[in-house]
Scaffold this motif. Structure first.
Motif, PDB file in Angstrom:
ATOM      1  N   ASP A   1       0.999  -1.109  -0.094  1.00 23.53           N
ATOM      2  CA  ASP A   1       0.288   0.123  -0.393  1.00 23.53           C
ATOM      3  C   ASP A   1       0.873   1.022  -0.170  1.00 23.53           C
ATOM      4  O   ASP A   1       1.718   1.248   0.673  1.00 23.53           O
ATOM      5  N   SER A   2       0.273   2.101  -1.041  1.00 22.42           N
ATOM      6  CA  SER A   2       1.010   3.253  -0.501  1.00 22.42           C
ATOM      7  C   SER A   2       0.306   4.590  -1.040  1.00 22.42           C
ATOM      8  O   SER A   2      -0.578   4.840  -1.871  1.00 22.42           O
ATOM      9  N   LEU A   3       1.054   5.974  -1.015  1.00 19.20           N
ATOM     10  CA  LEU A   3       0.703   6.932  -1.761  1.00 19.20           C
ATOM     11  C   LEU A   3       2.030   7.630  -2.213  1.00 19.20           C
ATOM     12  O   LEU A   3       3.144   7.722  -1.932  1.00 19.20           O
ATOM     13  N   THR A   4       1.979   7.346  -3.486  1.00 15.05           N
ATOM     14  CA  THR A   4       2.806   8.235  -5.046  1.00 15.05           C
ATOM     15  C   THR A   4       3.017  10.100  -4.606  1.00 15.05           C
ATOM     16  O   THR A   4       1.911  10.152  -4.927  1.00 15.05           O
ATOM     17  N   VAL A   5       3.538  10.232  -5.221  1.00 18.44           N
ATOM     18  CA  VAL A   5       3.901  12.094  -5.861  1.00 18.44           C
ATOM     19  C   VAL A   5       4.893  11.928  -6.383  1.00 18.44           C
ATOM     20  O   VAL A   5       5.912  11.184  -6.522  1.00 18.44           O
TER      21      VAL A   5
ATOM     22  N   GLN B   1      -2.451   3.868  -4.087  1.00 24.00           N
ATOM     23  CA  GLN B   1      -2.827   2.399  -4.541  1.00 24.00           C
ATOM     24  C   GLN B   1      -2.673   1.331  -2.848  1.00 24.00           C
ATOM     25  O   GLN B   1      -1.670   1.171  -2.234  1.00 24.00           O
ATOM     26  N   THR B   2      -3.835   0.481  -3.032  1.00 18.14           N
ATOM     27  CA  THR B   2      -4.143  -0.496  -1.741  1.00 18.14           C
ATOM     28  C   THR B   2      -3.966  -1.810  -2.593  1.00 18.14           C
ATOM     29  O   THR B   2      -4.445  -2.372  -3.472  1.00 18.14           O
ATOM     30  N   ASP B   3      -3.378  -2.986  -1.820  1.00 19.11           N
ATOM     31  CA  ASP B   3      -3.156  -4.381  -2.015  1.00 19.11           C
ATOM     32  C   ASP B   3      -4.431  -4.807  -1.523  1.00 19.11           C
ATOM     33  O   ASP B   3      -5.291  -4.507  -1.453  1.00 19.11           O
ATOM     34  N   ASP B   4      -5.112  -6.271  -1.874  1.00 20.09           N
ATOM     35  CA  ASP B   4      -6.072  -6.992  -1.869  1.00 20.09           C
ATOM     36  C   ASP B   4      -6.470  -7.714  -0.680  1.00 20.09           C
ATOM     37  O   ASP B   4      -6.651  -8.700   0.026  1.00 20.09           O
TER      38      ASP B   4
END
Length: 463
Positions: free
Chosen positions: A81-85, A124-127
């Motif tokens: 899971d992440s927040l990308t800039v 974006q996150t995984d399942d």
């Protein structure tokens, strides 16, 4: 200049736009400020998410992000899971984890200034099984940072369909949030209705001087202790100045004018800042847009230093940091009390082993303000020896010690005499002229900056 005889209120207002939908911003025009949150925030975010926000502010601005909260499942390299800039498809940062955790990559809660006027944020996150997922995601404010600020009139001229908006009063990452309350008045979170003035952060170096030394034969100024210091090179000579705004440098008029002709037309004026080392600093001159000499400065014969003040407008705004920071302007009616200690700094001549030589480092000294009558008497006594000397006017003041040995000197002209009050340094004086350097019974003469506040502000506003 040394004579030798060897023989706001500025309101910085930004629109507050809340973006609660996790889709591309639907506005066709750029906004100045907003908030973005992860899906379902502040509840745990769902799995299998891929959300994108495209941010844009007006040309000439940069985007600053401030994370009020970030709690994203931590993993090595923020793989799951992440927040990308991103900026133009280039990854500027990829964040996950929690504040103060050893896992992941947390951005912290300090403002982060990114290049350009556009940013893309991708969450974006995984399942992962949602019953096991307890991370609540993120909330981030974005803000346009630049040199053009909305005025109050900009709000008054907004379309009539906008009945009540919120805004943020901001300068140098200091945030005060306001909302339009039910009584139709602007109110902050303490229910205070008055909108405060926007006061810039000035005169507060990140590193303080532990002691004061002499310029003539003195010690080097440590880095980041006098971040408003500027060095000028013009017509082969060297002078000083001080940063008073992101586009503005204040200096002595005689640095820029020779027999009534501004140096801008005589030679290339070079402006340097951001270092205490001359060799390092001179590799990156700052471009000049225009010169503004006080209209009453008329020194055709080097005997009239009245109104010895000028402003240099820079071509591009400088970015303030620990090594470049503006000095404050004095308050209106500032009193130059005898004995008040001032900090004088410059890249002028220094004394070593009885000889004067050019310095490659910024030097500094602390000197007291001298009573006007004492200084005038000293100059009148010198006139009995030397026939051609300037006169002391009410637009000048003196600083120094009667025994001599401590003084500003050639190459320091235009630099600051700074006085520290209320935890900030104020530009009380500009190094102007004197009779030799550090002589017994002689004092340095400085332009009285407080007499020119109106001219300084008017010149900056008009340009």
């Amino acid at each position: 200049m040394r004579l030798h005889h060897y023989g706001c209120n500025i309101f910085c207002l930004f629109l507050f736009v809340s973006v609660c939908e996790c889709w591309r911003l639907p506005r066709s025009e750029p906004v100045m400020h907003g908030e973005i949150q992860s899906p379902q925030y502040p509840r745990p975010y769902p799995p299998s998410q891929l959300k994108q926000w495209d941010l844009q502010v007006p040309e000439g601005y940069q985007i600053q992000l401030t994370f009020t909260h970030l709690d994203i499942e931590a993993s090595t390299g923020c793989f799951y899971d992440s927040l990308t800039v991103l900026y133009d498809q280039n990854i500027l940062g990829k964040f996950c984890g929690q504040q103060n955790s050893t896992d992941g990559h947390h951005p912290g809660n300090q403002p982060i200034l990114f290049p350009g006027n556009r940013l893309t944020l991708v969450f974006q996150t995984d399942d992962t099984n949602p019953e096991l997922q307890q991370n609540i995601g993120f909330s981030v404010y974005y803000q346009a940072i630049g040199n053009t600020f909305l005025s109050l009139s900009a709000f008054l001229s907004l379309p009539s369909s906008i009945q009540c908006i919120s805004f943020v009063l901001s300068f140098f990452s200091v945030f005060l949030f306001y909302t339009c309350a039910a009584d139709r008045k602007w109110s902050d979170n303490n229910d205070i209705h008055a909108i405060p003035k926007c006061i810039p952060v000035c005169g507060k170096p990140t590193k303080l001087l532990s002691s004061f030394q002499r310029i003539l034969g003195g010690a080097k100024a440590p880095d980041n202790t006098i971040p408003w210091q500027v060095m000028l090179k013009v017509n082969g000579g060297k002078g000083g100045g001080m940063v008073i705004g992101d586009h503005w440098v204040m200096t002595a008029a005689h640095n820029l004018v020779d027999k009534g002709v501004t140096a801008y037309y005589l030679a290339v004026l070079q402006v340097y800042m951001g270092s205490n080392d001359v060799e390092l600093m001179t590799t990156s001159p700052v471009d000049v847009a225009s010169l503004h000499v006080h209209p009453k400065y008329k020194n055709l014969d080097n005997l009239d230093y009245n109104n010895d003040i000028a402003l240099i407008k820079l071509q591009h705004p400088v970015t303030f940091n620990s090594s470049i920071m503006p000095i404050c302007l004095p308050a209106e009616g500032f009193t130059y009390t005898e004995g008040l200690l001032g900090l004088i700094s410059g890249f002028g001549l220094m004394e070593k082993n009885g000889s004067r030589m050019a310095t490659n480092n910024l030097m500094y000294v602390q000197l007291p303000v001298v009573e006007q009558a004492v200084c005038r008497k000293s100059i009148n006594e010198a006139k009995e020896i030397y026939s051609s000397l300037p006169s002391l006017t009410d637009n000048m003041f003196c600083a120094g010690v009667p025994e001599g040995g401590k003084d500003s000197c050639q190459g320091d002209s235009g630099g600051p005499l700074a006085i520290k009050q209320g935890g900030q340094f104020w530009a009380a004086g500009i190094v102007s002229w004197g009779i030799d350097c550090g002589q017994k019974g002689r004092y340095g003469v400085y332009t009285r900056v407080a007499n020119y506040l109106g001219w300084i502000i008017n010149t900056m506003q008009a340009n």
